[in-house]
Design an enzyme around this catalytic site. Structure first.
Site, PDB file in Angstrom:
ATOM      1  N   TYR A 144       0.822  -1.227   0.000  1.00  9.31           N
ATOM      2  CA  TYR A 144       0.000   0.000   0.000  1.00  9.31           C
ATOM      3  C   TYR A 144       0.855   1.277   0.000  1.00  9.31           C
ATOM      4  O   TYR A 144       0.867   2.032  -0.984  1.00  9.31           O
ATOM      5  CB  TYR A 144      -0.922  -0.079   1.224  1.00  9.31           C
ATOM      6  N   TYR A 190       4.410  -6.036  17.526  1.00  6.35           N
ATOM      7  CA  TYR A 190       4.607  -5.271  16.284  1.00  6.35           C
ATOM      8  C   TYR A 190       5.423  -3.999  16.552  1.00  6.35           C
ATOM      9  O   TYR A 190       6.440  -3.735  15.893  1.00  6.35           O
ATOM     10  CB  TYR A 190       3.233  -4.902  15.677  1.00  6.35           C
ATOM     11  N   PHE A 221       2.385   8.072  11.715  1.00  2.00           N
ATOM     12  CA  PHE A 221       1.117   8.032  12.434  1.00  2.00           C
ATOM     13  C   PHE A 221       0.140   7.236  11.550  1.00  2.00           C
ATOM     14  O   PHE A 221       0.570   6.255  10.940  1.00  2.00           O
ATOM     15  CB  PHE A 221       0.692   9.453  12.842  1.00  2.00           C
ATOM     16  N   ASN A 222      -1.117   7.604  11.440  1.00  2.00           N
ATOM     17  CA  ASN A 222      -2.078   6.706  10.788  1.00  2.00           C
ATOM     18  C   ASN A 222      -2.205   6.995   9.290  1.00  2.00           C
ATOM     19  O   ASN A 222      -2.946   7.897   8.885  1.00  2.00           O
ATOM     20  CB  ASN A 222      -3.425   6.829  11.484  1.00  2.00           C
ATOM     21  N   ASN A 230      10.446 -12.015  10.694  1.00  2.00           N
ATOM     22  CA  ASN A 230      10.439 -11.177   9.489  1.00  2.00           C
ATOM     23  C   ASN A 230      10.862  -9.744   9.784  1.00  2.00           C
ATOM     24  O   ASN A 230      11.760  -9.204   9.130  1.00  2.00           O
ATOM     25  CB  ASN A 230       9.049 -11.178   8.852  1.00  2.00           C
ATOM     26  N   LEU A 237      -9.023   1.931  10.465  1.00  2.00           N
ATOM     27  CA  LEU A 237     -10.350   2.550  10.509  1.00  2.00           C
ATOM     28  C   LEU A 237     -10.900   2.929   9.126  1.00  2.00           C
ATOM     29  O   LEU A 237     -12.025   2.558   8.790  1.00  2.00           O
ATOM     30  CB  LEU A 237     -10.298   3.792  11.418  1.00  2.00           C
ATOM     31  N   PHE A 270     -14.871   1.176  18.164  1.00  2.00           N
ATOM     32  CA  PHE A 270     -14.303   0.510  19.337  1.00  2.00           C
ATOM     33  C   PHE A 270     -14.209   1.466  20.529  1.00  2.00           C
ATOM     34  O   PHE A 270     -13.162   2.049  20.780  1.00  2.00           O
ATOM     35  CB  PHE A 270     -12.907  -0.046  19.011  1.00  2.00           C
TER      36      PHE A 270
END
Ligand code: WQD
Length: 329
Positions: free
Chosen positions: A11, A140, A168-169, A91, A189, A207
């Protein structure tokens, strides 16, 4: 100079690969295609293989005269990392070390690494700076921090200069609609908002709505994937100009709640997001957004795209590619 991008069929990797090409870098992609897609790599050579395969990395570096590396290839599901830690250490750490050491031996001198803001856990102060305490709350996150440390030691001992970008996201898709994420492989999200909006899931699960935040839902720093891609160009340029090894936040500096994402999506798309309030997800911090001052000061980078751009590009991508690249012509 030629850049090897590991995970360049994924991605963020595919969008960064294309941007590097557009900016005049020669690029080669190394991807196992376990989670990446051949269709996401266009116009640059694709080497199919694993980062842990030292012989392949050495051969690729020699053949293509690789001078720089941008390393994305990693597993990134937080929940899975707690259920199967060995997979992540193998990995994300052992594999990354094989890559870093083979690259250094082959003469690579600049290295940009996809790190994560999840190493901050639930920070005491937001926006969080790079000086904040590291509080990994998942395997992670720990694998990303360990790789940052490997890179710091290779800088000290072998002269490999690197920038660890603490994302960040990441969200959104390429603005021409040609590259994006597959919600099937994502826990994040925005893809799940789109899945519910487009009728591929009955409803989004929110959530938790009892966090100590303004509207009770979790607050994060959503950064457009194309802005994120730009930070890699800035980091490579910084290293080429003689910059020292460092780590750096890549965020917007703005906190956005889950409810903000839902209302923005409804306004931008004109459609309703069906959602239910669900229990909190284990390990989720209430609020985490970043201070991007160092990236601005040292790399000359800052985010330019808005939350509306994130939502509009994600909506265009997911509407046209509900199966991700599998439905790409
Ligand atoms: C964002 C917010 C959820 C899904 C993780 C990793 C991080 C980085 C990005 C990279 C939270 C809420 C989510 C849903 C929801 N990793 N949410 N319903 O947890 O901040 O970060 O991904 O690869 O390292 O930790 O991102 O997108 O999962 O969640 O309500 O179906 O949305 O609780 O508040 P997160 P996210």
């Amino acid at each position: 100079m030629t850049v090897l991008v590991t995970g360049g069929a994924g991605y963020i990797g595919s969008i960064t690969t294309r941007l590097l090409s557009e900016r005049g870098f020669d690029v080669v992609v190394l991807d196992s295609l376990e989670l990446g897609h051949r269709a996401a790599v266009t116009d640059v050579p694709l080497v199919v293989g694993n980062i842990a395969d030292r012989d392949l990395v050495t051969k690729t570096c020699k053949e293509h005269k690789i001078t720089d590396m941008v390393h994305f290839a990693a597993y990134k599901a937080v929940g899975e990392s707690m259920a199967d830690p060995g997979k992540y250490f193998d990995n994300n750490v052992t594999g990354a070390h094989a890559l870093i050491s083979a690259a250094t031996d082959a003469g690579v001198s600049n290295f940009v690494f996809s790190s994560t803001a999840s190493i901050y856990g639930d920070p005491d102060i937001v926006p969080v700076t790079e000086e904040a305490e590291v509080r990994c709350e998942s395997v992670y996150a720990a694998t990303k921090r360990m790789t940052e440390q490997i890179l710091e030691w290779y800088s000290t001992t072998r002269g490999l200069r690197s920038v660890s970008l603490r994302y960040f996201n990441a969200a959104g898709a390429a603005s021409d609609g040609s590259l994006g994420e597959n919600w099937r492989y994502s826990q994040n999200l925005v893809p799940h908002v789109m899945k519910a909006l487009l009728g591929f899931a009955p409803a989004l699960k929110v959530f938790g709505n009892d966090y100590p935040t303004e509207d009770g839902t979790g607050v994060r720093d959503y950064i457009h994937v194309e802005d994120l891609a730009e930070s890699h160009v800035s980091a490579l340029t910084y290293l080429h100009n003689g910059g020292d090894t460092m780590m750096c936040n890549v965020g917007t500096g703005v906190g956005t709640s889950v409810m903000d994402i839902i209302t923005t999506t409804e306004r931008v798309t004109g459609r309703t997001v069906p959602y239910d309030i669900a229990p909190r997800r284990a390990g989720d911090p209430a609020c985490c957004y970043g201070n991007p001052a160092r990236a601005k000061q040292v790399l000359g980078w800052s985010s330019r795209r808005s939350l509306d751009d994130i939502i509009a590009s994600a909506y265009a991508w997911h509407s046209a590619h509900p199966e991700g690249h599998a439905t790409q012509a």
